[in-house]
Structures are given as C-alpha cells and as structure tokens.
Design an enzyme around this catalytic site. Structure first.
Site, PDB file in Angstrom:
ATOM      1  N   GLY A   1       3.918   5.017  11.072  1.00 50.09           N
ATOM      2  CA  GLY A   1       3.285   3.729  10.864  1.00 50.09           C
ATOM      3  C   GLY A   1       1.827   3.719  11.266  1.00 50.09           C
ATOM      4  O   GLY A   1       1.189   4.765  11.450  1.00 50.09           O
TER       5      GLY A   1
ATOM      6  N   GLY B   1      -5.616   4.127   0.352  1.00 51.99           N
ATOM      7  CA  GLY B   1      -4.760   2.986   0.634  1.00 51.99           C
ATOM      8  C   GLY B   1      -5.485   1.685   0.369  1.00 51.99           C
ATOM      9  O   GLY B   1      -6.494   1.646  -0.350  1.00 51.99           O
ATOM     10  N   SER B   2      -5.000   0.634   0.965  1.00 50.60           N
ATOM     11  CA  SER B   2      -5.561  -0.692   0.723  1.00 50.60           C
ATOM     12  C   SER B   2      -6.938  -0.831   1.355  1.00 50.60           C
ATOM     13  O   SER B   2      -7.281  -0.129   2.313  1.00 50.60           O
ATOM     14  CB  SER B   2      -4.638  -1.768   1.287  1.00 50.60           C
ATOM     15  OG  SER B   2      -4.677  -1.776   2.708  1.00 50.60           O
TER      16      SER B   2
ATOM     17  N   GLU C   1     -10.743   5.950  -0.073  1.00 50.55           N
ATOM     18  CA  GLU C   1     -10.455   5.603  -1.465  1.00 50.55           C
ATOM     19  C   GLU C   1      -9.507   4.417  -1.421  1.00 50.55           C
ATOM     20  O   GLU C   1      -8.348   4.547  -1.030  1.00 50.55           O
ATOM     21  CB  GLU C   1      -9.839   6.796  -2.187  1.00 50.55           C
ATOM     22  CG  GLU C   1     -10.005   6.741  -3.697  1.00 50.55           C
ATOM     23  CD  GLU C   1      -9.028   5.794  -4.355  1.00 50.55           C
ATOM     24  OE1 GLU C   1      -9.467   4.687  -4.740  1.00 50.55           O
ATOM     25  OE2 GLU C   1      -7.856   6.136  -4.481  1.00 50.55           O
ATOM     26  N   LEU C   2     -10.004   3.237  -1.824  1.00 50.07           N
ATOM     27  CA  LEU C   2      -9.328   1.985  -1.508  1.00 50.07           C
ATOM     28  C   LEU C   2      -8.856   1.265  -2.766  1.00 50.07           C
ATOM     29  O   LEU C   2      -8.579   1.888  -3.781  1.00 50.07           O
ATOM     30  CB  LEU C   2     -10.268   1.117  -0.663  1.00 50.07           C
ATOM     31  CG  LEU C   2     -10.881   1.846   0.555  1.00 50.07           C
ATOM     32  CD1 LEU C   2     -11.840   0.937   1.298  1.00 50.07           C
ATOM     33  CD2 LEU C   2      -9.794   2.375   1.472  1.00 50.07           C
ATOM     34  N   GLY C   3      -8.738  -0.049  -2.683  1.00 52.32           N
ATOM     35  CA  GLY C   3      -8.145  -0.824  -3.758  1.00 52.32           C
ATOM     36  C   GLY C   3      -9.093  -1.091  -4.907  1.00 52.32           C
ATOM     37  O   GLY C   3     -10.222  -0.606  -4.963  1.00 52.32           O
TER      38      GLY C   3
ATOM     39  N   VAL D   1      -3.364  -7.374  -7.361  1.00 50.37           N
ATOM     40  CA  VAL D   1      -1.947  -7.756  -7.351  1.00 50.37           C
ATOM     41  C   VAL D   1      -1.064  -6.591  -6.925  1.00 50.37           C
ATOM     42  O   VAL D   1      -0.099  -6.745  -6.191  1.00 50.37           O
ATOM     43  CB  VAL D   1      -1.513  -8.278  -8.736  1.00 50.37           C
ATOM     44  CG1 VAL D   1      -0.026  -8.633  -8.734  1.00 50.37           C
ATOM     45  CG2 VAL D   1      -2.355  -9.481  -9.137  1.00 50.37           C
ATOM     46  N   PHE D   2      -1.345  -5.403  -7.385  1.00 45.90           N
ATOM     47  CA  PHE D   2      -0.526  -4.208  -7.181  1.00 45.90           C
ATOM     48  C   PHE D   2       0.879  -4.434  -7.721  1.00 45.90           C
ATOM     49  O   PHE D   2       1.885  -4.128  -7.086  1.00 45.90           O
ATOM     50  CB  PHE D   2      -0.491  -3.790  -5.711  1.00 45.90           C
ATOM     51  CG  PHE D   2      -0.746  -2.310  -5.518  1.00 45.90           C
ATOM     52  CD1 PHE D   2      -1.961  -1.753  -5.877  1.00 45.90           C
ATOM     53  CD2 PHE D   2       0.222  -1.474  -4.976  1.00 45.90           C
ATOM     54  CE1 PHE D   2      -2.202  -0.396  -5.712  1.00 45.90           C
ATOM     55  CE2 PHE D   2       0.001  -0.126  -4.810  1.00 45.90           C
ATOM     56  CZ  PHE D   2      -1.209   0.416  -5.181  1.00 45.90           C
TER      57      PHE D   2
END
Length: 485
Positions: free
Chosen positions: A201, A221-222, A243-245, A381-382
């Site tokens: 986590g 990730g986000s 590297e994000l959303g 939204v994903f």
C-alpha cells in the site's frame, strides 16, 4: 512447465492478501503484502548487488534482457491468463501486453550497448568527456490498469543500464504486475538481489521513495498520488519521473469521415473499460457533425458486449473493483443531474459497466434538477465513459481542448493532416495522434505528459538513457595542473 510458483508470494512481512478475479470475486491465489521493513531490506540488498551488475560486460546484461523477452512469449498462455483474470482484461488486451512486454525487453537490451557519452572540447590541455553511469537503485511504482507493461517499461531499461530495481506493483494486480516479472527475470538469468517485487500500500510506497539507497523513482498512477510522490522525492533530493492521469481531447473536424472514425472513437474511450490514462475523456466534435456523431457513437456503444473476459468473448470486462465502480457511477449520475444526456449506457451489473456516451457534455450544462458543471467532462473518469461536446470554430476547439489541467494525449480526426498539425501546435500535450485515437504506446517512442499529466519526463527508446542514468563529467591531464596559488 509452469513459470509461477505461489510459494514465492508469501515471503514478505506485511498483511496476508488475496489475488481476486474482479469478474467473479473468485480468489485466484493467496499472497503476502510487503511492509516498510521489506523496503529497507530490499534496498540494502539491491544496492550491494547493483555494484557488481554495473561492472558486468554489456553483452551479458543485454543477453538477460533478450532472454526475458523470449520468456514472455514462451509463457504467454500462463501469463496471459493472469492478466485476463486478475486485471479484468479482455484477451486481446492481454496479448497486447505480452507482445509489448517482450518488445520492451528487446529494446532495453539494445540500450545496454548504446554509446556511453561524448568527448568534449576543452580550453585546457586535457581530455574532457562525459559518461553515463547507472543511477544505482531504481524504485518503480506501477498501477493496476496495464500492470505488465507499466512495470516492465521501467524495470527492463533500468536493469539493462546497470541498475537494480525495487518494484512496488498495485496490490490488486500483484501477480501479473509484479510476481510475473520476478519469475521471468529469474529464469532469464538475472543475478539474485537485483529485482525485488514488493506489492503493498501507500506506506510501502512512501518507504520506497524515502529510502536513501533508492536514487530514482519511476511512478505511474493518479495525479493525486503523483503529487505526493513528487513532494516526498523532492524532500529527499531525488529524481521522480511521474506519469500521471489525463482527460485527453479527441477532436473531430467538420471534414472527418465518420464511417472510419467510429472504431477509433469507441476504442479511445472504451478500451479496457476506459481504465487507461490516455483514454479520450472529451470528444470535441464540429457542430455540423455533432448529432450524427453522437448517434453513431451511441449505437456503437450499445452494440459492444460486456462480460467475463475469461469465460466469454467480450469487448469490455469488469472494472477493477467496487471503489472504482462507485466513482464512475457517481460521476455519471452527477453529470446527468447537471443536464447531460445519457445517449448510451449509464448502467451496470456488478462490476460490469456498460460503455456510456454522454451528449451535450457542456461543463456549464444546466437543466431540470441541475447541480452545476458536468464532472464526467471535467474530471478523469477512469471508466468507459465518452462525453461529447460540440464546437463551431477551430479557435473554439483549441480553447476547449486547452481548458483541461491535463496535458497527456491529443487525437485529431480530419482529411487534412496539415491542418491537424497546425491545430495541434496550439494545444500543449505530450502525445499527438492524427487520424488515430489517444491510446497509443510503443517501446521505441518517448512517452509522457505535461502539466497535471506528469513532469514531462519520458519513458521509451533513448529517453530511458536520461531516465535511468547519471551523467558524469571527467577530465584527464598528463601532469598535475598549475594554478596561481
């Protein structure tokens, strides 16, 4: 002979966990998550092993990477089943991940014998040159959505360039995004201690970023999680490639061939249930084609099958878990309340969410019971949701595309490629695809986003040289230099 041995998945010191099939809820395997103490142990072991690995001849490192690429193909059936069942992927997507994973390894093998630096001119009587040296230990934090690719695209080049790696996959895809890589590289002959897989986590992620032996962080990730990773990395004065959303725009100009564009448009928003950072989150369509576009895309969405990808041939599988489902449901419900029209989809059974088309997705939409702006248009939204909005002029299209705080990908559909290039020059993004959709990736291409989509760092091809090495300046004189005192 099987590649994976579940006994290898229980040697960590965190909580017990289960690999769960989202399509059925079935427990596929039991495993143990990592604890922060596992990061400390792994980083120490990796740092010790890395020194010898960096001294190995480059053909030896390259050979390990080539064998790893071969093994991804040789064990495609076993690994592919895990990608389908653990990540909820349709079979075609699993096959794509396996092909790309092999290609990432082959491309990384080629990195091992790239030129290491350059000779520089100098105003002094000396040899002056730069060399690339391994960063040391690289921490890789990878997400659940395309678990194999988004792990191996950092693991493979980092290893090829002489680094050791500590990989933290998402616990929801701990096997196909983590333990698979450990098994492949071990069978490929990677020396012990160079690759550690620690599913866990946020506490494990923080320990990885903070450990002083980990010099580079590669995070996918986000955006929210990426901000935390970047801030913690900055505190410890280490590089973080983030590297994000995204909420990428897909522009359809008035001259577009809608017959040809429908497959492109649907894939852009519905591939892997929309759980891709490059997904087209905003379809911006010229007003003269808008109604036809909405009708065609809605018909396309209604024709797609949604179901268990392991037991049936379907176009879309399940979303990853109930938490993600709840987010999708809430964004669509709130958008409908804001006056957006649900032209297709908007329903689900268990984790199977129908591909959804939202018409009139103006962020300032108003209507009966309106509560304000349309969140499914404004936010990532994903999920398999395609908001569509009209524009009337190219200036308006540019303004709408630039409204987002993200800057990952842009797709433009038109019969005039030159005009598309000119238009795209006014829309800052890391990736541009003309007459194609936004979800594209190849191991030889630099990949990364701008603004809220990332730090502008790049993965892929020669960009990996900058990502996973340091540049050292060296000078050499025949005799000691003399100075004024």
């Amino acid at each position: 002979m099987a590649l994976l041995d579940p006994k290898d998945w229980i040697s960590l010191h965190g909580d017990p966990a289960e690999a769960v099939e989202p399509a059925t809820g079935e427990v596929l395997a039991t495993l143990t998550l990592a604890a922060p103490t596992d990061v400390t142990d792994a980083a120490a072991t990796a740092a010790a092993a890395q020194r010898d690995w960096a001294r190995r001849p480059y053909p030896e490192r390259a050979a390990v990477l080539r064998r790893a690429g071969d093994l991804f193909q040789q064990h495609a059936a076993e690994i592919g089943e895990w990608i389908v069942r653990e990540a909820g992927s349709v079979r075609g997507k699993a096959e794509f991940e396996l092909r790309t994973a092999a290609e990432e390894c082959y491309e990384a093998a080629a990195l091992a014998h790239r030129p290491l630096g350059q000779v520089l001119p100098s105003g002094a009587p000396r040899l002056s040159y730069t060399t690339r040296v391994p960063a040391g230990v690289v921490g890789v934090i990878a997400p659940f959505n395309v678990p194999l690719i988004l792990a191996v695209r950092s693991v493979a080049p980092a290893l090829a360039l002489g680094n050791a790696v500590v990989l933290k996959p998402d616990p929801r895809t701990a096997v196909c995004g983590g333990h698979v890589l450990a098994a492949v590289f071990a069978e490929a002959g990677l020396p012990a201690g160079l690759l550690h897989v620690l599913p866990g986590g946020a506490d494990v992620g923080r320990a990885l970023v903070a450990d002083p032996r980990v010099r580079v962080i590669s995070f996918t990730g986000s955006t929210a999680a990426g901000r935390s990773v970047g801030a913690l990395a900055a505190q410890h004065l280490k590089r973080a490639h983030l590297e994000l959303g995204g909420n990428s725009a897909f522009l359809v100009l008035e001259d577009a061939d809608l017959n040809a564009a429908m497959s492109t448009a649907a894939w852009a928003s519905f591939f892997h249930q929309g759980q891709v950072c490059m997904t087209a989150g905003r379809h911006l369509v010229h007003a003269s084609r808008y109604e036809e576009y909405v009708a065609r895309l809605a018909a396309k969405a209604d024709a797609l099958t949604v179901g268990d990808p392991f037991r049936a041939q379907v176009h879309l599988g399940p979303v990853i878990d109930r938490g993600q489902l709840g987010k999708i449901v809430a964004l669509v419900r709130e958008s409908a309340a804001a006056g957006v029209r649900i032209a297709a989809g908007g329903t689900h059974h268990e984790l199977f969410y129908r591909p959804t088309v939202l018409a009139d997705a103006d962020p300032d939409a108003t209507g009966p019971g309106s509560v304000g702006a349309s969140p499914a248009y404004c936010e990532e939204v994903f999920g398999p949701v395609a908001p569509v909005r009209a524009f009337r002029t190219l200036d308006e299209a540019v303004a709408l595309a630039n409204e987002s705080s993200y800057g990952l990908a842009l797709g433009v559909v038109t019969r005039d490629a030159a005009r598309a290039l000119e238009l795209a020059d006014r829309i800052p993004t890391g990736l541009l695809h003309i007459n194609d959709q936004t979800v594209n990736d190849e191991p030889v291409a630099a990949f990364g986003g701008l603004a809220d989509s990332g730090t502008g760092s790049r993965f892929g091809g020669e960009a990996n040289l900058d990502a996973f090495t340091e540049t050292r300046w060296t000078t050499v004189r025949a005799t000691p230099a003399a100075y004024p005192f």
